[in-house]
Scaffold this active site. Sequence first.
Site, PDB file in Angstrom:
ATOM      1  N   SER A 184       0.797  -1.225   0.000  1.00  0.00           N
ATOM      2  CA  SER A 184       0.000   0.000   0.000  1.00  0.00           C
ATOM      3  C   SER A 184       0.831   1.278   0.000  1.00  0.00           C
ATOM      4  O   SER A 184       0.355   2.308  -0.451  1.00  0.00           O
ATOM      5  CB  SER A 184      -0.967  -0.011   1.180  1.00  0.00           C
ATOM      6  N   HIS A 212      -5.388  -3.237  -2.767  1.00  0.00           N
ATOM      7  CA  HIS A 212      -5.128  -2.262  -3.837  1.00  0.00           C
ATOM      8  C   HIS A 212      -5.046  -2.897  -5.222  1.00  0.00           C
ATOM      9  O   HIS A 212      -4.847  -2.198  -6.205  1.00  0.00           O
ATOM     10  CB  HIS A 212      -3.828  -1.502  -3.555  1.00  0.00           C
ATOM     11  N   LYS A 242     -11.608   0.929  -2.119  1.00  0.00           N
ATOM     12  CA  LYS A 242     -10.552   1.467  -2.981  1.00  0.00           C
ATOM     13  C   LYS A 242     -11.037   1.455  -4.433  1.00  0.00           C
ATOM     14  O   LYS A 242     -11.886   2.260  -4.779  1.00  0.00           O
ATOM     15  CB  LYS A 242      -9.266   0.717  -2.717  1.00  0.00           C
TER      16      LYS A 242
HETATM   17  C1  PLP Z   1      -6.647  -0.125   3.050  1.00  0.00           C
HETATM   18  C2  PLP Z   1      -6.118  -1.444   3.416  1.00  0.00           C
HETATM   19  C3  PLP Z   1      -6.785  -2.252   4.341  1.00  0.00           C
HETATM   20  C4  PLP Z   1      -7.936  -1.746   5.152  1.00  0.00           C
HETATM   21  O1  PLP Z   1      -9.125  -1.691   4.403  1.00  0.00           O
HETATM   22  P1  PLP Z   1     -10.297  -0.763   4.894  1.00  0.00           P
HETATM   23  O2  PLP Z   1     -11.494  -1.268   4.175  1.00  0.00           O
HETATM   24  O3  PLP Z   1      -9.924   0.625   4.511  1.00  0.00           O
HETATM   25  O4  PLP Z   1     -10.404  -0.931   6.376  1.00  0.00           O
HETATM   26  C5  PLP Z   1      -6.315  -3.523   4.553  1.00  0.00           C
HETATM   27  N1  PLP Z   1      -5.230  -3.982   3.902  1.00  0.00           N
HETATM   28  C6  PLP Z   1      -4.546  -3.221   3.036  1.00  0.00           C
HETATM   29  C7  PLP Z   1      -3.336  -3.784   2.364  1.00  0.00           C
HETATM   30  C8  PLP Z   1      -4.964  -1.927   2.760  1.00  0.00           C
HETATM   31  O5  PLP Z   1      -4.280  -1.161   1.932  1.00  0.00           O
END
Ligand code: PLP
Length: 393
Positions: A184, A212, A242
């Site tokens: 991320s 992602h 996302k």
């Molecule tokens: C954003 C993210 C999460 C968390 O997801 P949310 O739905 O925003 O709580 C978990 N793992 C990774 C790798 C992320 O980038």
Amino acid sequence: MPEPVSATASESVANTTPWPERLATARHEREGAQRWRRRRVNHGAALDFAGNDYLGLALDPRVAEAAAVGARRFGAGAGASHLVSGHLAVHEALENALAEWLGRERVLLFSTGYMTNLGVLQALADGETAVFQDRLNHASLIDGATLAGARSRRFHHRDSSDLERLLARSRAAHRLIVSDGVFSMDGDVADVHALANAARRYQAWLMIDDAHGIGVLGEHGGGCSEGMGSAEVPVLVGTLGKALGTGGAFVAGDAALIDHVTQFARSYVYTTAQPPAVASATLKALEIVRSEPEHRARLNANIATFRREAQRLGLPLADSTTPIQPLMLGDEARTLRWATSLERAGIAVGAIRPPTVPLGQARLRITLSARHTQHDIARLLDGLAQCQREVAP
Ligand SMILES: *Cc1c(COP(=O)(O)O)cnc(C)c1O
């Protein structure tokens, strides 16, 4: 005469630090290290190169309309947890659509990705489990293993031979390999085939958190492990906030895994199901991801344009081909100065500092979206060129 009770009580705790003082000390330390985070109201005025709405679906009117329709049809809230009476037809439809798209037997919806990782790890791992984690894994994966009472062994970033070295030494009864799909803060991608091979050799399971990558990578947007099934990646986590542009998350796998997580994941059992409007919007977003590959094509063209021009300017690009394009500035104060200068030019980027990333690796986290125009990207590059001239080093 005995002392009044209050005096005795306060004497016995004379060595405790008062809470306000404790908070002030923590704040002072964070601020001194240039790590204090400021929250800002996003009025939609700045040109956004900080978010994760990679396909522009968060602002797609068709997705917003599907949310409105879902709310009118099913109500504003689910009213209960999934195992009580909150599991509505729209949740079921979304789980089935995701499972079909990803080629998995079943999918289980969670309210957030953070809760998914806590729940899945707590359901799978215990004190007898060794959890092998990439050094750069997301905080929720680290926290999930801790919550499970499992031992986390960190292997070098994207280094499957270091992973195999740790696996070979492990005496644990159960072994779980866990990795981000797309990292991320770095934007690089796990070598899922190498991880799957290691898992097979050492009788481990593999869990990929492709927060992602889902919607972005792969010919059909299925993510970094598209084309691989439950035999190679038994536990696949994806988030919907996302590229899908809505919110919530899921775990995909075979029926035995999903049944197990449904029973044992406390962050699944003890929470209200996500509002049906969100599931309804996500169903529409998924339909768009599947039927309109042009958004992915435009996103990839934007990534290529940005990288080509940034290289020409001599900006410190990382080795990433995904929408996450960090500029490695190193120093916290310098990173903040660049972000502030861009902010003045009406451009939002992430200023990422420790503890989110290792010490000395502060960076601007620039993210591209299918929504960006060539003109938007030119404005970003102008802003960055100005940083180079005026605020470097
Ligand atoms: C954003 C993210 C999460 C968390 O997801 P949310 O739905 O925003 O709580 C978990 N793992 C990774 C790798 C992320 O980038």
